[in-house]
Write a protein that holds these residues in place. Sequence first.
Motif, PDB file in Angstrom:
ATOM      1  N   UNK A  28      -3.678  -9.579 -13.016  1.00 32.87           N
ATOM      2  CA  UNK A  28      -4.234  -8.223 -11.892  1.00 32.87           C
ATOM      3  C   UNK A  28      -3.838  -8.933 -10.678  1.00 32.87           C
ATOM      4  N   UNK A  29      -4.205  -9.792 -10.295  1.00 34.66           N
ATOM      5  CA  UNK A  29      -4.074 -10.276  -8.267  1.00 34.66           C
ATOM      6  C   UNK A  29      -2.743 -11.753  -8.410  1.00 34.66           C
ATOM      7  N   UNK A  30      -2.411 -10.230  -7.471  1.00 29.91           N
ATOM      8  CA  UNK A  30      -1.253 -10.284  -6.771  1.00 29.91           C
ATOM      9  C   UNK A  30      -1.301 -10.455  -5.499  1.00 29.91           C
ATOM     10  N   UNK A  31      -0.184 -11.361  -5.130  1.00 31.65           N
ATOM     11  CA  UNK A  31      -0.265 -12.540  -2.844  1.00 31.65           C
ATOM     12  C   UNK A  31       1.145 -12.094  -2.895  1.00 31.65           C
ATOM     13  N   UNK A  32       1.642 -12.464  -1.770  1.00 30.97           N
ATOM     14  CA  UNK A  32       2.600 -12.733  -1.012  1.00 30.97           C
ATOM     15  C   UNK A  32       2.612 -11.968   0.557  1.00 30.97           C
ATOM     16  N   UNK A  49       0.947  -1.203   0.089  1.00 25.36           N
ATOM     17  CA  UNK A  49      -0.309  -0.227  -0.162  1.00 25.36           C
ATOM     18  C   UNK A  49       1.411   1.280   0.381  1.00 25.36           C
ATOM     19  N   UNK A  50       1.934   1.086   0.802  1.00 25.23           N
ATOM     20  CA  UNK A  50       2.892   2.451   0.949  1.00 25.23           C
ATOM     21  C   UNK A  50       3.431   2.997   0.006  1.00 25.23           C
ATOM     22  N   UNK A  51       4.154   1.390  -1.273  1.00 24.65           N
ATOM     23  CA  UNK A  51       4.731   1.812  -2.061  1.00 24.65           C
ATOM     24  C   UNK A  51       3.588   1.980  -3.076  1.00 24.65           C
ATOM     25  N   UNK A  52       2.765   1.889  -3.635  1.00 23.25           N
ATOM     26  CA  UNK A  52       1.976   2.167  -4.455  1.00 23.25           C
ATOM     27  C   UNK A  52       1.396   3.187  -4.340  1.00 23.25           C
ATOM     28  N   UNK A  53       1.190   3.884  -2.866  1.00 23.62           N
ATOM     29  CA  UNK A  53       0.446   4.674  -2.997  1.00 23.62           C
ATOM     30  C   UNK A  53       1.643   6.091  -3.334  1.00 23.62           C
ATOM     31  N   UNK A  74       6.147  -2.809  -7.349  1.00 29.19           N
ATOM     32  CA  UNK A  74       7.332  -2.950  -8.205  1.00 29.19           C
ATOM     33  C   UNK A  74       6.326  -4.014  -9.422  1.00 29.19           C
ATOM     34  N   UNK A  75       5.942  -4.824  -9.341  1.00 27.31           N
ATOM     35  CA  UNK A  75       5.602  -5.815 -10.411  1.00 27.31           C
ATOM     36  C   UNK A  75       3.518  -4.983 -10.840  1.00 27.31           C
ATOM     37  N   UNK A  76       3.122  -4.417  -9.765  1.00 31.24           N
ATOM     38  CA  UNK A  76       2.232  -4.241 -10.155  1.00 31.24           C
ATOM     39  C   UNK A  76       1.918  -2.710 -10.274  1.00 31.24           C
ATOM     40  N   UNK A  77       3.064  -1.922 -10.487  1.00 31.40           N
ATOM     41  CA  UNK A  77       3.184  -0.992 -11.020  1.00 31.40           C
ATOM     42  C   UNK A  77       3.417  -0.872 -12.159  1.00 31.40           C
ATOM     43  N   UNK A  78       4.014  -2.341 -12.707  1.00 28.19           N
ATOM     44  CA  UNK A  78       4.677  -2.311 -14.248  1.00 28.19           C
ATOM     45  C   UNK A  78       3.200  -2.551 -14.825  1.00 28.19           C
ATOM     46  N   UNK A  79       2.378  -3.449 -13.488  1.00 26.62           N
ATOM     47  CA  UNK A  79       1.466  -3.737 -14.506  1.00 26.62           C
ATOM     48  C   UNK A  79       0.281  -3.138 -14.789  1.00 26.62           C
ATOM     49  N   UNK A  80      -0.246  -1.802 -14.200  1.00 27.04           N
ATOM     50  CA  UNK A  80      -0.944  -1.072 -13.794  1.00 27.04           C
ATOM     51  C   UNK A  80      -0.245   0.533 -14.976  1.00 27.04           C
ATOM     52  N   UNK A  81       0.758  -0.026 -15.656  1.00 24.87           N
ATOM     53  CA  UNK A  81       1.695   1.069 -16.263  1.00 24.87           C
ATOM     54  C   UNK A  81       1.477   1.246 -17.514  1.00 24.87           C
TER      55      UNK A  81
END
Lengths: 272, 470
Positions: free
Chosen positions: B437-441, B165-169, B463-470
């Motif tokens: 579009x669904x990630x887990x960790x 959440x912090x990274x993506x915000x 990082x991966x989600x940022x790429x996916x959403x760009x």
Amino acid sequence: MFEIVEKKVLGPDIKLFRINAPDIAKKAKPGQFVIIRINETGERIPLTINDFDPRQGTITIVFQEVGKTTILLGRLNSGGFIEDLVGPLGRPTEIEDFGKVVCVGGGVGTAVIYPVTRALYQAGNQVIGIIGARNKDLIICEEEMKAFWHRLLITTDDGSKGIHGFVTDALKKILEEEKIDRVIAIGPPIMMKFVAKTTQLFGVKTIVSLNPIMIDATGMCGVCRVNVGGETKFACVHGPEFDGHKVDFDLLIDRLNQYKEEEKIALSTLQD
Amino acid sequence: MEEKELKTKKKIIPHKTKMPEQPPEERIKNFKEVPLGYSEEQAVEEATRCIQCKNRPCVTGCPVEIDIPDFIALIAQRKFVEAARKMKEKNALPAICGRVCPQEVQCESKCTLGKKFEPVAIGRLERFIADWEREKGMVQIPPRPAPRGKKVAVIGSGPAGLTVAADLAKAGFGVTIFEALHKAGGVLVYGIPEFRLPKAIVQAEVDYVKSLGVEIRLNSVIGNLFTIPELLSSGYDAVFIGIGAGGPMFMNIPGENLSGVYSANEFLTRSNLMKAYLFPEYDTPIKRSRNVAVLGGGNVAMDAARTAIRLGAENVYLVYRRSREEMPARAEEVHHAEEEGIIFKFLTNPTRIIGDENGKVKAMECLRMELGEPDASGRKRPIPIKGSEFIMEVDAVIMALGTNANPLLPSTTPGLALNKWGYIIADEETGATSLKGVYAGGDIVTGAATVILAMGAGRKAARAMEKYLS
């Protein structure tokens, strides 16, 4: 924060709250429950949902004031707020056209069996209702349910209304006289235990809704474990409804009683 | 090169600067934090032990790659604000990591100084700088980036979820965290006790994540209230699942449903999340048991045992079927537990729990064990010694045997691939699951692990989600 939009007194120490909770109202199904925490120092208690209205965005709960938390809850009024409300939790009641069913509600459990009764009626079942309580003042939800059963029997322990006796007396008579396809019983554990014993003699499948102590109610803590057919189950996620013939009710009752002393201490801290 | 560096520096203090602690006889009567933290002087003294070696091996030992030598150099120069900023670049939750990370197997295990002396006390310095920043009111909210116009749902507000959440915000995405409980923090609030991680500190770190623009929706059990397909069709462009490994394990021995038998999850949740140690000021009760057996040898077992002694138990036994060497708990936790008078019963395995007429625990039967050949886990296999049964008188048994995957969410997410134990299958580098579009960790992927590994997984997924959403 969840607003109480309506408060009704149904009987001595029995209260009904309609609470604003649009997301839960949209998802709730008969047989499911919510967790309530009144305030920052409060405990988490499970309460089975009495009704839900997705259009108005409200759910209804009915509770009896028996301990500190339910007494504090009862002191809240319409326009007041509950800090935390989580749900809908647990698996919904299995609803289909079974044929002829008996819905047994004991005490405040009658409020909980109401949505189950309605759903079974709407699914095409012949519904016989039995509601029981200690005395006539504790008989609740009779009016609301009128439309959803074909026949109703009322029992009171003191004979002040309906049949003088227990719900099991009325149930036994029905089972002796006609073929019943399923019984659903919701009430105090001791009542459900004897309902299950009664129906076992007739081989009628019986569903009960268990009310053990819960904390997270999502399968994380395991405090709500019950023994069903020799297997340990978590009532919060595997239930709350189980096959009554397989439930170890004595274990359920022992586990429900384990904080009796602390409950007394908590009650003694309550200010008038 | 490193050897040379060690030689050229004059006068290296061989030991870590000591951190003051509450003495055991005092702390077993309260729930306050045990280690008290460095003063400014102590922190500067410790920071000057760092030789600022060229190849910075400590950084590679950190799952979130904090620029460790840089923040330490800033502490040595008394530039505390700058040191805090430096750390926050890579770690949104330093006050937590400084307390609960196993530094001895991560950053500190790689420290060049550690070849000859004790390594630099990186964890203590991390904690110092995070506490300093918070206590001095110097926490700075980074400027909000331009919105990217995409929304992410994060399920679970534990260490993995908070990191994602912090990274993506910070990257400009709209982030909503859905938390099932009434407080954010996941295992940081329900699992780890106050005396190891004060809840006010967790709250401050959660508030920091909120200050980045993250919305937290409490009391929201995903799977019940909303499903993942519903989130994806109602405006969220991606989902991160960080729900932890929540289910408690029991031993499947007779008597384990007696009153007085708890999962560590229940015992710790009562005490930590519900504050039952403050009963009746708080409404949730907890039994004040006299003789408590805690089963297990991990950090959670230590937490449960140390909680039990603080609740006033006369004897707390830690019952473990292998020997001291095989215990998975951190050495520091074991040390603290021993100091506090926990009685370790090694090579002991319970066979049944015995109840009284009211269904309450009154005793536990155990078998003595001996160690055989190593098993699949690499640890020596415990073998029961025939006829060695004996009875322990206990009135509470706490099972700290590990956790399993909670099926509540996966079972309502069609197409989400799970392994045979029910954990979510996710790419190690990206956290990508079988669903687009669904990630887990975190623990729901790896099984029970550490706070920092969950945060590391969150960092990679972000990082991966940022790429996916760009």
